[in-house]
Every structure is written in structure tokens, then in C-alpha cells.
Design a protein around this motif. Structure first.
Motif, PDB file in Angstrom:
ATOM      1  N   THR A 153     -45.158  -7.397 -10.948  1.00  0.00           N
ATOM      2  CA  THR A 153     -46.142  -6.350 -10.864  1.00  0.00           C
ATOM      3  C   THR A 153     -45.859  -5.740 -12.560  1.00  0.00           C
ATOM      4  O   THR A 153     -47.350  -5.772 -12.489  1.00  0.00           O
ATOM      5  N   GLU A 154     -45.353  -5.979 -13.500  1.00  0.00           N
ATOM      6  CA  GLU A 154     -45.674  -5.648 -15.153  1.00  0.00           C
ATOM      7  C   GLU A 154     -44.607  -6.610 -15.514  1.00  0.00           C
ATOM      8  O   GLU A 154     -44.032  -7.289 -15.357  1.00  0.00           O
ATOM      9  N   VAL A 155     -45.454  -6.620 -17.193  1.00  0.00           N
ATOM     10  CA  VAL A 155     -45.268  -7.014 -18.134  1.00  0.00           C
ATOM     11  C   VAL A 155     -44.349  -5.798 -18.733  1.00  0.00           C
ATOM     12  O   VAL A 155     -44.871  -5.047 -19.411  1.00  0.00           O
ATOM     13  N   TYR A 156     -43.190  -6.250 -19.526  1.00  0.00           N
ATOM     14  CA  TYR A 156     -42.675  -5.200 -20.392  1.00  0.00           C
ATOM     15  C   TYR A 156     -42.785  -5.852 -21.852  1.00  0.00           C
ATOM     16  O   TYR A 156     -42.007  -5.691 -21.807  1.00  0.00           O
ATOM     17  N   CYS A 157     -43.001  -4.754 -22.751  1.00  0.00           N
ATOM     18  CA  CYS A 157     -43.335  -5.016 -23.653  1.00  0.00           C
ATOM     19  C   CYS A 157     -42.400  -3.710 -25.572  1.00  0.00           C
ATOM     20  O   CYS A 157     -42.725  -3.042 -25.148  1.00  0.00           O
TER      21      CYS A 157
ATOM     22  N   PHE B  54     -42.049   1.003 -30.426  1.00  0.00           N
ATOM     23  CA  PHE B  54     -43.622   1.873 -29.766  1.00  0.00           C
ATOM     24  C   PHE B  54     -42.544   0.924 -28.290  1.00  0.00           C
ATOM     25  O   PHE B  54     -42.095  -0.370 -27.765  1.00  0.00           O
ATOM     26  N   LYS B  55     -43.745   0.974 -27.266  1.00  0.00           N
ATOM     27  CA  LYS B  55     -43.244   0.419 -25.289  1.00  0.00           C
ATOM     28  C   LYS B  55     -44.363   0.331 -25.150  1.00  0.00           C
ATOM     29  O   LYS B  55     -45.568   1.374 -25.023  1.00  0.00           O
ATOM     30  N   MET B  56     -44.737  -0.730 -24.680  1.00  0.00           N
ATOM     31  CA  MET B  56     -45.987  -1.335 -23.440  1.00  0.00           C
ATOM     32  C   MET B  56     -45.437  -1.351 -22.126  1.00  0.00           C
ATOM     33  O   MET B  56     -45.090  -2.854 -22.080  1.00  0.00           O
ATOM     34  N   TRP B  57     -46.092  -1.643 -21.005  1.00  0.00           N
ATOM     35  CA  TRP B  57     -46.003  -1.715 -19.601  1.00  0.00           C
ATOM     36  C   TRP B  57     -46.705  -1.510 -19.325  1.00  0.00           C
ATOM     37  O   TRP B  57     -48.588  -0.839 -19.287  1.00  0.00           O
TER      38      TRP B  57
END
Length: 148
Positions: A89-93, A116-119
Motif C-alpha cells: 500500500t505504501e512507498v517510503y522515502c 526528511f521522511k515521506m510516505w
């Protein structure tokens, strides 16, 4: 017969899962909230509303997320991250973001502000994240969606 059925089922599942991972490639835009002070070397304590407006790109290879941000006071910078995890369901960066404090110099002067972090949610095509500075406990949040 059972072996052929299982093989066919595996192919169908593999083909139907392929579009899920391809959905995050494209242009993403969003907003953010939070404020930080400039790095310690900066002579005045001007507020930086990092990630107030941002635009980023995930290439077809889906291995990175890069773009730029700006605030309403004219401050701006860039960000660059790597996609390091993926679920159904998700990609994490995770990555680093910068502030361009000398835009008129050649080359422009840029300072790495912090991580930074992004979902990225594959089905809903929305994202959310958080940013911070490496030199203080200041930070904020950002959110957005795919636009192209």
C-alpha cells in the motif's frame, strides 16, 4: 492440471501487482507547516517556513524523490531522497533537504538543513511526511498528492 492452475494464478497475481508499484511515478505537489531558524552561521534569526509549498518528482524507476520547496517570504530550497521501502500500500522515502541562501551567487550557495521522511500511498495517491533540521529540534510536517 493443478500445477498449470497454480502457475496461471501466480502470473495473474504478478501482473495485477505490477501497476501498484508503478502508480507512484510522476509529479507530486503539496504543502507543509512548521518553521525553523536558519543555520548557526547565519547572522540573523529570520524564520524559514520550510516545505510551505513543494513540488517533487518520482521517476519511472521509482528509486528516488527530488524536487524543490518555497515559502511565502521568498525562501526556497531543494530536496532529494531515496525510496528505501515498499509495501503493498505504501512507498517510503528518506532524504535531505536544503535552503538556498545565496541564490544570486555563481554557483548558488546552498546549505543542507536536515533530514526528511515521506510516505506515498499507492491507491489514494496521497503522501505525508515530516522534516527536521540537523542543528536544532525544529521541524514540521508536509502532505500532498500526485498531480501528473
Amino acid at each position: 492440471m493443478r500445477k498449470i492452475l497454480m502457475t496461471a494464478l501466480a502470473v495473474i497475481v504478478a501482473l495485477s501487482a505490477a501497476p501498484l508499484s508503478a502508480q507512484v511515478a510522476g509529479t507530486w505537489m503539496g504543502e507543509g507547516k512548521g518553521v525553523c531558524s536558519p543555520p548557526p552561521f547565519w547572522p540573523t534569526d529570520i524564520p524559514i517556513y520550510a516545505w510551505q509549498k513543494w513540488t517533487g518528482e518520482i521517476p519511472d524507476s521509482e528509486d528516488s524523490f527530488k524536487g524543490s520547496w518555497h515559502d511565502e517570504t521568498g525562501k526556497f530550497g531543494h530536496f532529494s531522497g531515496k525510496i528505501i521501502a515498499e509495501s503493498l500500500t505504501e512507498v517510503y522515502c528518506e532524504g535531505k533537504w536544503t535552503w538556498v541562501y545565496g541564490p544570486d551567487t555563481d554557483p548558488p550557495q546552498e546549505y543542507v538543513m536536515g533530514p526528511f521522511k515521506m510516505w506515498f500511498h499507492k491507491e489514494k495517491l496521497i503522501c505525508h511526511g515530516e522534516w527536521s533540521t540537523s542543528y536544532s529540534n525544529e521541524g514540521g510536517k508536509m502532505w500532498g498528492g500526485m498531480v501528473d
